[in-house]
Scaffold this active site. Sequence first.
Site, PDB file in Angstrom:
ATOM      1  CE1 TYR A  72      71.227  59.639   2.161  1.00 53.74           C
ATOM      2  CE2 TYR A  72      73.098  60.366   0.857  1.00 53.74           C
ATOM      3  CZ  TYR A  72      72.592  59.768   1.990  1.00 53.74           C
ATOM      4  OH  TYR A  72      73.444  59.292   2.953  1.00 53.74           O
ATOM      5  CG  ASN A 125      67.173  51.544   8.616  1.00 52.76           C
ATOM      6  OD1 ASN A 125      66.375  50.797   9.158  1.00 52.76           O
ATOM      7  ND2 ASN A 125      68.012  51.133   7.683  1.00 52.76           N
ATOM      8  CB  CYS A 185      70.201  53.004   5.406  1.00 53.91           C
ATOM      9  SG  CYS A 185      70.939  52.396   6.922  1.00 53.91           S
ATOM     10  CG  HIS A 186      74.863  49.275   3.662  1.00 55.59           C
ATOM     11  ND1 HIS A 186      73.847  48.555   4.274  1.00 55.59           N
ATOM     12  CD2 HIS A 186      75.343  48.487   2.679  1.00 55.59           C
ATOM     13  CE1 HIS A 186      73.745  47.373   3.681  1.00 55.59           C
ATOM     14  NE2 HIS A 186      74.631  47.310   2.708  1.00 55.59           N
ATOM     15  CD  GLU A 214      75.558  44.879   0.296  1.00 54.02           C
ATOM     16  OE1 GLU A 214      74.843  44.874   1.306  1.00 54.02           O
ATOM     17  OE2 GLU A 214      75.358  45.651  -0.665  1.00 54.02           O
TER      18      GLU A 214
END
Length: 161
Positions: free
Chosen positions: A87, A108, A116-117, A144
């Site tokens: 952040y 979001n 945002c993850h 991912e």
Amino acid sequence: MPQLSLHTPVGDITVSEEDGAIVALDWGWGRDQAETPLLLRARAQLNAYFDGELLEFDLPLAPAGTAYRRRVWDALCRIPPGQTRTYGDIARSAGGSPRSVGGANGCNPIPILIPCHRVVAGSGIGGYSGGDGLPTKRYLLALETRALQARARKAPLPGQG
């Protein structure tokens, strides 16, 4: 507003379109379904993402939000797949504070597509308000990582391809 739903490993999601751009991705099955060319493209890309075949989306996005939130969301889109930023990193990039970045993430309107993850706390994983919360965030990050590892295994060695 046209919307199209699909089943995913993190639950049903619904993608919404307005004026030729994706404006929302919500958890749950939408009441009305419309197969517009853009929504069909979004569904195909999301299916490929969840199959580990696609890591970056190529869709027009138009999230509604303040100028500050849009700066944060733009910064999120620059985080490479399989990587994370804190952040604080995003606050330094977009302005504001880590707490305000968390607030922008929580608002979001297009999660997954605006990743945002990929934002974590300096002391750990942080929070996530989409799907089932932290299990969904962990799933997306692991997805991912696995997709990147699979690509690396398939890549030809230097000089072989």
